[in-house]
Design a protein around this motif. Sequence first.
Motif, PDB file in Angstrom:
ATOM      1  N   ASP A   1     -12.749 -66.526  26.794  1.00  0.00           N
ATOM      2  CA  ASP A   1     -11.602 -67.342  27.181  1.00  0.00           C
ATOM      3  C   ASP A   1     -10.349 -66.466  27.169  1.00  0.00           C
ATOM      4  O   ASP A   1     -10.238 -65.532  27.945  1.00  0.00           O
ATOM      5  N   ASP A   2      -9.424 -66.725  26.240  1.00  0.00           N
ATOM      6  CA  ASP A   2      -8.205 -65.916  26.188  1.00  0.00           C
ATOM      7  C   ASP A   2      -8.172 -65.002  24.971  1.00  0.00           C
ATOM      8  O   ASP A   2      -7.117 -64.502  24.586  1.00  0.00           O
ATOM      9  N   THR A   3      -9.346 -64.774  24.359  1.00  0.00           N
ATOM     10  CA  THR A   3      -9.434 -63.928  23.167  1.00  0.00           C
ATOM     11  C   THR A   3     -10.134 -62.621  23.504  1.00  0.00           C
ATOM     12  O   THR A   3     -11.193 -62.614  24.148  1.00  0.00           O
ATOM     13  N   LEU A   4      -9.552 -61.526  23.069  1.00  0.00           N
ATOM     14  CA  LEU A   4     -10.114 -60.191  23.298  1.00  0.00           C
ATOM     15  C   LEU A   4     -10.933 -59.780  22.082  1.00  0.00           C
ATOM     16  O   LEU A   4     -10.504 -59.972  20.936  1.00  0.00           O
ATOM     17  N   PHE A   5     -12.113 -59.200  22.338  1.00  0.00           N
ATOM     18  CA  PHE A   5     -13.017 -58.777  21.254  1.00  0.00           C
ATOM     19  C   PHE A   5     -13.369 -57.308  21.474  1.00  0.00           C
ATOM     20  O   PHE A   5     -14.041 -56.960  22.437  1.00  0.00           O
ATOM     21  N   LEU A   6     -12.894 -56.452  20.574  1.00  0.00           N
ATOM     22  CA  LEU A   6     -13.089 -55.005  20.683  1.00  0.00           C
ATOM     23  C   LEU A   6     -13.857 -54.510  19.471  1.00  0.00           C
ATOM     24  O   LEU A   6     -13.498 -54.814  18.323  1.00  0.00           O
ATOM     25  N   VAL A   7     -14.941 -53.765  19.719  1.00  0.00           N
ATOM     26  CA  VAL A   7     -15.749 -53.171  18.655  1.00  0.00           C
ATOM     27  C   VAL A   7     -15.539 -51.669  18.671  1.00  0.00           C
ATOM     28  O   VAL A   7     -15.693 -51.022  19.720  1.00  0.00           O
ATOM     29  N   LEU A   8     -15.182 -51.111  17.520  1.00  0.00           N
ATOM     30  CA  LEU A   8     -14.956 -49.679  17.366  1.00  0.00           C
ATOM     31  C   LEU A   8     -15.867 -49.148  16.269  1.00  0.00           C
ATOM     32  O   LEU A   8     -15.983 -49.754  15.191  1.00  0.00           O
ATOM     33  N   ARG A   9     -16.516 -48.033  16.533  1.00  0.00           N
ATOM     34  CA  ARG A   9     -17.312 -47.352  15.508  1.00  0.00           C
ATOM     35  C   ARG A   9     -16.446 -46.290  14.853  1.00  0.00           C
ATOM     36  O   ARG A   9     -15.851 -45.450  15.538  1.00  0.00           O
ATOM     37  N   THR A  10     -16.352 -46.319  13.540  1.00  0.00           N
ATOM     38  CA  THR A  10     -15.561 -45.342  12.805  1.00  0.00           C
ATOM     39  C   THR A  10     -16.464 -44.246  12.262  1.00  0.00           C
ATOM     40  O   THR A  10     -17.655 -44.469  12.009  1.00  0.00           O
ATOM     41  N   VAL A  11     -15.911 -43.062  12.085  1.00  0.00           N
ATOM     42  CA  VAL A  11     -16.675 -41.930  11.556  1.00  0.00           C
ATOM     43  C   VAL A  11     -15.849 -41.228  10.482  1.00  0.00           C
ATOM     44  O   VAL A  11     -14.611 -41.259  10.510  1.00  0.00           O
ATOM     45  N   LYS A  12     -16.546 -40.620   9.552  1.00  0.00           N
ATOM     46  CA  LYS A  12     -15.908 -39.851   8.487  1.00  0.00           C
ATOM     47  C   LYS A  12     -16.749 -38.623   8.206  1.00  0.00           C
ATOM     48  O   LYS A  12     -17.970 -38.712   8.069  1.00  0.00           O
ATOM     49  N   TYR A  13     -16.095 -37.476   8.131  1.00  0.00           N
ATOM     50  CA  TYR A  13     -16.779 -36.216   7.839  1.00  0.00           C
ATOM     51  C   TYR A  13     -16.974 -36.091   6.332  1.00  0.00           C
ATOM     52  O   TYR A  13     -16.045 -36.279   5.549  1.00  0.00           O
TER      53      TYR A  13
ATOM     54  N   VAL B   1      -9.613 -43.139  17.174  1.00  0.00           N
ATOM     55  CA  VAL B   1      -9.820 -41.978  18.047  1.00  0.00           C
ATOM     56  C   VAL B   1      -9.295 -40.709  17.371  1.00  0.00           C
ATOM     57  O   VAL B   1      -9.897 -39.629  17.499  1.00  0.00           O
ATOM     58  N   ASP B   2      -8.181 -40.806  16.654  1.00  0.00           N
ATOM     59  CA  ASP B   2      -7.688 -39.639  15.915  1.00  0.00           C
ATOM     60  C   ASP B   2      -8.699 -39.184  14.861  1.00  0.00           C
ATOM     61  O   ASP B   2      -8.838 -37.979  14.608  1.00  0.00           O
ATOM     62  N   SER B   3      -9.398 -40.129  14.263  1.00  0.00           N
ATOM     63  CA  SER B   3     -10.435 -39.744  13.295  1.00  0.00           C
ATOM     64  C   SER B   3     -11.580 -39.021  13.990  1.00  0.00           C
ATOM     65  O   SER B   3     -12.196 -38.114  13.411  1.00  0.00           O
ATOM     66  N   TYR B   4     -11.885 -39.390  15.244  1.00  0.00           N
ATOM     67  CA  TYR B   4     -12.898 -38.651  16.004  1.00  0.00           C
ATOM     68  C   TYR B   4     -12.492 -37.190  16.171  1.00  0.00           C
ATOM     69  O   TYR B   4     -13.311 -36.271  15.983  1.00  0.00           O
ATOM     70  N   LEU B   5     -11.226 -36.976  16.523  1.00  0.00           N
ATOM     71  CA  LEU B   5     -10.750 -35.603  16.716  1.00  0.00           C
ATOM     72  C   LEU B   5     -10.824 -34.807  15.421  1.00  0.00           C
ATOM     73  O   LEU B   5     -11.195 -33.622  15.424  1.00  0.00           O
ATOM     74  N   ARG B   6     -10.479 -35.437  14.302  1.00  0.00           N
ATOM     75  CA  ARG B   6     -10.555 -34.725  13.020  1.00  0.00           C
ATOM     76  C   ARG B   6     -11.990 -34.342  12.690  1.00  0.00           C
ATOM     77  O   ARG B   6     -12.262 -33.222  12.237  1.00  0.00           O
ATOM     78  N   VAL B   7     -12.913 -35.258  12.925  1.00  0.00           N
ATOM     79  CA  VAL B   7     -14.311 -34.991  12.579  1.00  0.00           C
ATOM     80  C   VAL B   7     -14.886 -33.877  13.440  1.00  0.00           C
ATOM     81  O   VAL B   7     -15.555 -32.964  12.934  1.00  0.00           O
ATOM     82  N   VAL B   8     -14.629 -33.917  14.751  1.00  0.00           N
ATOM     83  CA  VAL B   8     -15.209 -32.893  15.621  1.00  0.00           C
ATOM     84  C   VAL B   8     -14.607 -31.521  15.320  1.00  0.00           C
ATOM     85  O   VAL B   8     -15.297 -30.491  15.444  1.00  0.00           O
ATOM     86  N   ARG B   9     -13.348 -31.481  14.906  1.00  0.00           N
ATOM     87  CA  ARG B   9     -12.754 -30.186  14.565  1.00  0.00           C
ATOM     88  C   ARG B   9     -13.295 -29.665  13.235  1.00  0.00           C
ATOM     89  O   ARG B   9     -13.440 -28.457  13.059  1.00  0.00           O
ATOM     90  N   GLU B  10     -13.601 -30.575  12.307  1.00  0.00           N
ATOM     91  CA  GLU B  10     -14.192 -30.136  11.043  1.00  0.00           C
ATOM     92  C   GLU B  10     -15.640 -29.692  11.230  1.00  0.00           C
ATOM     93  O   GLU B  10     -16.123 -28.821  10.502  1.00  0.00           O
ATOM     94  N   MET B  11     -16.319 -30.260  12.207  1.00  0.00           N
ATOM     95  CA  MET B  11     -17.709 -29.874  12.463  1.00  0.00           C
ATOM     96  C   MET B  11     -17.808 -28.565  13.226  1.00  0.00           C
ATOM     97  O   MET B  11     -18.889 -27.965  13.280  1.00  0.00           O
ATOM     98  N   GLU B  12     -16.717 -28.106  13.817  1.00  0.00           N
ATOM     99  CA  GLU B  12     -16.761 -26.877  14.609  1.00  0.00           C
ATOM    100  C   GLU B  12     -17.188 -25.685  13.757  1.00  0.00           C
ATOM    101  O   GLU B  12     -18.000 -24.854  14.184  1.00  0.00           O
ATOM    102  N   ALA B  13     -16.656 -25.605  12.538  1.00  0.00           N
ATOM    103  CA  ALA B  13     -17.029 -24.495  11.655  1.00  0.00           C
ATOM    104  C   ALA B  13     -18.512 -24.548  11.306  1.00  0.00           C
ATOM    105  O   ALA B  13     -19.172 -23.503  11.198  1.00  0.00           O
TER     106      ALA B  13
END
Length: 368
Positions: free
Chosen positions: A107-119, A187-199
Amino acid sequence: MPSMPRMLQPGNRGPGKNPEVATPPVPVARAIVDCGVYVDGIRQPTPPDIRSALAFVRTTGSGFVWLGLHAPDERQMNDVAETFGLHPLMVEDAVHAHQRPKLETYDDTLFLVLRTVKYIDHDDDEVANDIVETGEIMVLAGRDFVITVRHGEHTHLAGVRARLEQTPEHLRLGPATVVHAIADRVVDSYLRVVREMEADVDGLEERVFAASSRDLDIDVVYLFKREVLELRRAVQPLAVPLSLLSGSSGTLESAALTPHDTEIQRHFRDVADHLTTANDLVVEYDERLTALLNAAATKVSTQMNTDMRKISAWAAIAAVPTAAAGIYGMNFDFMPELHYRYSYPLLLLTLFAVCFTLWRIFHRSHWL
């Protein structure tokens, strides 16, 4: 006198009794992390309950309610749905976690699902069972309310709320601002995790190409491959919802995003750009780990071929004295060389010369 029936206590349930009778329902307040009413971007005095908060907003016709929940059960979420008029499918998805990132409108309600990640920090890759911990944040946004449902211990949104409360000019734009702030934080947490995984990925490359094939441990590469795939399942599906929220893939019909939210759409496009960067890095890590697995398998296969060549070379050398022993072990009566005085030393010298010649041939061919 007949005895009075004994009351059923939580620890004294009889057979066949319905446990729901003995277990009182947990109030929705237990799942509420924070509930605030915002008018013109400024937080109002805390209401006594969510019904009063929503009634205040709808009576005055201004502002919105931001309700934060953490891991609510079905009863608690049904109470919230009854208050805010939520669709039953939204309630089901909000209670049962492990949803794929998605964006839907009811109807007039928005439903957004986000998966969070932590290194997860680890000292040794070989003993680390999990490198990426995942959780979920579900955002239900309407014209005058935002409900955030969190699953996981690292999905705190207190910092997001505090930052928004310090900038009333952003909160004045309504629920869409909250949706953007949460998406931006994830999304900022995604960037942090991928940069920490680079090493970690760089270290794996050095280990695979520096170690000998006998000391190579492919299990660690498989571990990182699994964690990167888990990260990819969280990052990649979010591209389509952000594209819709930014207006790049058509118009999204929802009361939470009104047509005049052009500035919000620009902010969502910025979040989508960050997501593209994170997704590109995840894809790069996935391809690099796949190449590492192929390289490791090739090194093991090469080592097996080398071992087989060495075994074959030594078997060919050992076949010479074995053949001589077989010939002279048949005990024939008429073997003239057996009666020659120097037969034994000549035979030994011949065997040594043939074996040495074979060794030289195999050595020059890099079989030994």
